[in-house]
Motif scaffolding. Structure first.
Motif, PDB file in Angstrom:
ATOM      1  N   UNK A  92      33.983 -12.643 -24.455  1.00 35.07           N
ATOM      2  CA  UNK A  92      33.798 -12.157 -25.819  1.00 35.07           C
ATOM      3  C   UNK A  92      33.453 -10.665 -25.868  1.00 35.07           C
ATOM      4  N   UNK A  93      33.018 -10.122 -24.745  1.00 31.84           N
ATOM      5  CA  UNK A  93      32.561  -8.734 -24.716  1.00 31.84           C
ATOM      6  C   UNK A  93      33.637  -7.748 -24.281  1.00 31.84           C
ATOM      7  N   UNK A  94      34.506  -8.186 -23.386  1.00 37.03           N
ATOM      8  CA  UNK A  94      35.479  -7.267 -22.802  1.00 37.03           C
ATOM      9  C   UNK A  94      36.389  -6.692 -23.888  1.00 37.03           C
ATOM     10  N   UNK A  95      36.461  -5.379 -23.918  1.00 37.27           N
ATOM     11  CA  UNK A  95      37.263  -4.703 -24.926  1.00 37.27           C
ATOM     12  C   UNK A  95      36.545  -4.482 -26.236  1.00 37.27           C
ATOM     13  N   UNK A  96      35.341  -5.034 -26.362  1.00 35.10           N
ATOM     14  CA  UNK A  96      34.591  -4.914 -27.613  1.00 35.10           C
ATOM     15  C   UNK A  96      33.288  -4.137 -27.477  1.00 35.10           C
ATOM     16  N   UNK A  97      32.799  -3.977 -26.261  1.00 39.29           N
ATOM     17  CA  UNK A  97      31.567  -3.212 -26.056  1.00 39.29           C
ATOM     18  C   UNK A  97      31.852  -2.039 -25.128  1.00 39.29           C
ATOM     19  N   UNK A  98      31.106  -0.986 -25.337  1.00 41.26           N
ATOM     20  CA  UNK A  98      31.274   0.228 -24.535  1.00 41.26           C
ATOM     21  C   UNK A  98      30.827   0.012 -23.101  1.00 41.26           C
ATOM     22  N   UNK A 105      24.516  -9.504 -10.458  1.00 40.51           N
ATOM     23  CA  UNK A 105      25.009 -10.333  -9.356  1.00 40.51           C
ATOM     24  C   UNK A 105      26.523 -10.174  -9.250  1.00 40.51           C
ATOM     25  N   UNK A 106      27.029 -10.424  -8.050  1.00 35.49           N
ATOM     26  CA  UNK A 106      28.451 -10.242  -7.798  1.00 35.49           C
ATOM     27  C   UNK A 106      29.296 -11.209  -8.617  1.00 35.49           C
ATOM     28  N   UNK A 107      28.850 -12.451  -8.757  1.00 31.61           N
ATOM     29  CA  UNK A 107      29.649 -13.435  -9.492  1.00 31.61           C
ATOM     30  C   UNK A 107      29.879 -13.009 -10.939  1.00 31.61           C
ATOM     31  N   UNK A 108      28.890 -12.375 -11.550  1.00 36.11           N
ATOM     32  CA  UNK A 108      29.059 -11.891 -12.922  1.00 36.11           C
ATOM     33  C   UNK A 108      30.047 -10.732 -12.954  1.00 36.11           C
ATOM     34  N   UNK A 109      29.943  -9.832 -11.999  1.00 37.03           N
ATOM     35  CA  UNK A 109      30.895  -8.720 -11.922  1.00 37.03           C
ATOM     36  C   UNK A 109      32.311  -9.234 -11.705  1.00 37.03           C
ATOM     37  N   UNK A 110      32.450 -10.288 -10.926  1.00 32.85           N
ATOM     38  CA  UNK A 110      33.778 -10.863 -10.681  1.00 32.85           C
ATOM     39  C   UNK A 110      34.364 -11.475 -11.948  1.00 32.85           C
ATOM     40  N   UNK A 111      33.521 -12.070 -12.775  1.00 30.74           N
ATOM     41  CA  UNK A 111      34.007 -12.612 -14.044  1.00 30.74           C
ATOM     42  C   UNK A 111      34.412 -11.476 -14.988  1.00 30.74           C
ATOM     43  N   UNK A 112      33.658 -10.396 -14.980  1.00 27.08           N
ATOM     44  CA  UNK A 112      34.039  -9.226 -15.771  1.00 27.08           C
ATOM     45  C   UNK A 112      35.378  -8.686 -15.287  1.00 27.08           C
ATOM     46  N   UNK A 113      35.559  -8.636 -13.978  1.00 22.51           N
ATOM     47  CA  UNK A 113      36.836  -8.214 -13.399  1.00 22.51           C
ATOM     48  C   UNK A 113      37.978  -9.109 -13.882  1.00 22.51           C
ATOM     49  N   UNK A 114      37.751 -10.403 -13.869  1.00 23.65           N
ATOM     50  CA  UNK A 114      38.779 -11.366 -14.288  1.00 23.65           C
ATOM     51  C   UNK A 114      39.191 -11.137 -15.737  1.00 23.65           C
ATOM     52  N   UNK A 115      38.200 -10.988 -16.608  1.00 19.27           N
ATOM     53  CA  UNK A 115      38.503 -10.829 -18.029  1.00 19.27           C
ATOM     54  C   UNK A 115      39.075  -9.441 -18.335  1.00 19.27           C
ATOM     55  N   UNK A 116      38.579  -8.428 -17.646  1.00 18.03           N
ATOM     56  CA  UNK A 116      39.100  -7.074 -17.858  1.00 18.03           C
ATOM     57  C   UNK A 116      40.549  -6.969 -17.395  1.00 18.03           C
ATOM     58  N   UNK A 117      40.877  -7.685 -16.333  1.00 19.93           N
ATOM     59  CA  UNK A 117      42.261  -7.705 -15.850  1.00 19.93           C
ATOM     60  C   UNK A 117      43.186  -8.278 -16.915  1.00 19.93           C
ATOM     61  N   UNK A 118      42.741  -9.334 -17.578  1.00 18.44           N
ATOM     62  CA  UNK A 118      43.546  -9.942 -18.644  1.00 18.44           C
ATOM     63  C   UNK A 118      43.824  -8.948 -19.767  1.00 18.44           C
ATOM     64  N   UNK A 119      42.839  -8.105 -20.046  1.00 12.75           N
ATOM     65  CA  UNK A 119      42.975  -7.131 -21.133  1.00 12.75           C
ATOM     66  C   UNK A 119      43.592  -5.814 -20.665  1.00 12.75           C
ATOM     67  N   UNK A 120      43.847  -5.722 -19.369  1.00  8.63           N
ATOM     68  CA  UNK A 120      44.426  -4.514 -18.777  1.00  8.63           C
ATOM     69  C   UNK A 120      43.584  -3.284 -19.098  1.00  8.63           C
ATOM     70  N   UNK A 121      42.287  -3.411 -18.858  1.00 13.57           N
ATOM     71  CA  UNK A 121      41.381  -2.292 -19.076  1.00 13.57           C
ATOM     72  C   UNK A 121      40.313  -2.267 -17.987  1.00 13.57           C
ATOM     73  N   UNK A 123      36.307  -2.053 -17.446  1.00 13.89           N
ATOM     74  CA  UNK A 123      35.047  -2.243 -18.153  1.00 13.89           C
ATOM     75  C   UNK A 123      33.931  -1.476 -17.452  1.00 13.89           C
ATOM     76  N   UNK A 124      33.268  -0.613 -18.189  1.00 12.47           N
ATOM     77  CA  UNK A 124      32.123   0.118 -17.656  1.00 12.47           C
ATOM     78  C   UNK A 124      30.887  -0.769 -17.660  1.00 12.47           C
ATOM     79  N   UNK A 125      30.121  -0.695 -16.582  1.00 13.20           N
ATOM     80  CA  UNK A 125      28.914  -1.508 -16.466  1.00 13.20           C
ATOM     81  C   UNK A 125      27.785  -0.694 -15.843  1.00 13.20           C
ATOM     82  N   UNK A 126      26.569  -1.222 -15.996  1.00 12.30           N
ATOM     83  CA  UNK A 126      25.411  -0.768 -15.239  1.00 12.30           C
ATOM     84  C   UNK A 126      24.929  -1.928 -14.387  1.00 12.30           C
ATOM     85  N   UNK A 127      24.406  -1.640 -13.226  1.00 13.66           N
ATOM     86  CA  UNK A 127      23.775  -2.660 -12.403  1.00 13.66           C
ATOM     87  C   UNK A 127      22.297  -2.719 -12.760  1.00 13.66           C
ATOM     88  N   UNK A 128      21.809  -3.928 -13.005  1.00 19.15           N
ATOM     89  CA  UNK A 128      20.410  -4.099 -13.386  1.00 19.15           C
ATOM     90  C   UNK A 128      19.543  -4.235 -12.141  1.00 19.15           C
TER      91      UNK A 128
END
Length: 229
Positions: A92-98, A105-121, A123-128
């Motif tokens: 729900x966030x990919x493509x909608x948040x800056x 954790x790596x698993x969360x970053x991997x899910x962001x990678x998966x969804x960002x790939x679908x949107x062909x963009x 995604x900028x992130x910060x590590x907590x």
């Protein structure tokens, strides 16, 4: 109790002045510090008042709440996601948040990678970073941060552009100083692009700026104490 329109604008002016003073004390320009309005439980009407006063960045903690309020916000103001994030909500966030601040954790970053790939963009992130080692807070440790960063940097659709932390309540600046050291050391690692240190909230944003933060997340000092339903 949340503020009325006039109080929000007065708070915005007061906080902006404090940010500017701390920026100058730290050898930077006030424009170098991003002032985020944290909108958790805040009525969109008051959020729009803050935008009219000058707020240029919003921070959302909960995906469902953000979805229910987003159409009521003034258009054109970027939104960062700053709350704990479940993998099944990433889509729900990919493509909608800056920016997503809370990648721990790596698993969360991997899910962001998966969804960002679908949107062909990308995604900028910060590590907590859990700078205080608190069991009640998420975040990687300073010791495991370099390895997590290295792993996430291998994901082509995820860009790490900084770190985020919520230091423990403390009578002194020990954890702010510690996080500043972590940030500076991380900037020196190969192939890094550490631009943002997201640190400091309503009670400690001035001190955080004095210790290297360039993005502060302010909620209750701007809008008043939160009320939960």
């Amino acid at each position: 109790m949340q503020m009325d329109n006039k109080q929000v604008c007065e708070n915005y002016a007061r906080i902006s002045e404090g940010i500017a003073e701390a920026a100058v004390q730290s050898g930077r320009s006030p424009e170098d510090i991003a002032f985020m309005a944290v909108t958790k439980t805040v009525d969109p009407v008051l959020v729009n008042v803050a935008i009219d006063c000058g707020i240029k960045l919003l921070g959302e903690n909960r995906v469902q709440e953000w979805q229910s309020k987003r159409d009521a916000y003034r258009s054109g103001v970027p939104v960062d996601f700053i709350g704990a994030l479940q993998a099944n909500k990433v889509k729900y966030l990919i493509g909608n948040v800056r920016l997503i601040h809370s990648v721990d954790r790596l698993s969360l970053a991997q899910e962001i990678e998966k969804q960002a790939t679908k949107h062909e963009l990308i995604q900028n992130i910060l590590l907590e970073v859990n700078i205080g080692g608190e069991e009640t807070k998420s975040g990687t440790t300073p010791e495991t941060l370099p390895e997590l960063l290295k792993q996430v940097q291998e994901l082509p659709h995820v860009h790490v552009c900084g770190l985020m932390t919520i230091p423990p309540p403390c009578q002194d600046t020990y954890f702010l100083e510690k996080m500043e050291e972590v940030f500076l050391k991380t900037k020196e690692l190969p192939d890094t692009d550490m631009q943002i240190l997201s640190m400091g909230m309503s009670d400690d944003y001035k001190e955080a700026i004095l210790h290297g933060s360039n993005l502060v997340r302010v909620g209750s000092a701007l809008f008043g104490a939160r009320h939960y339903t």
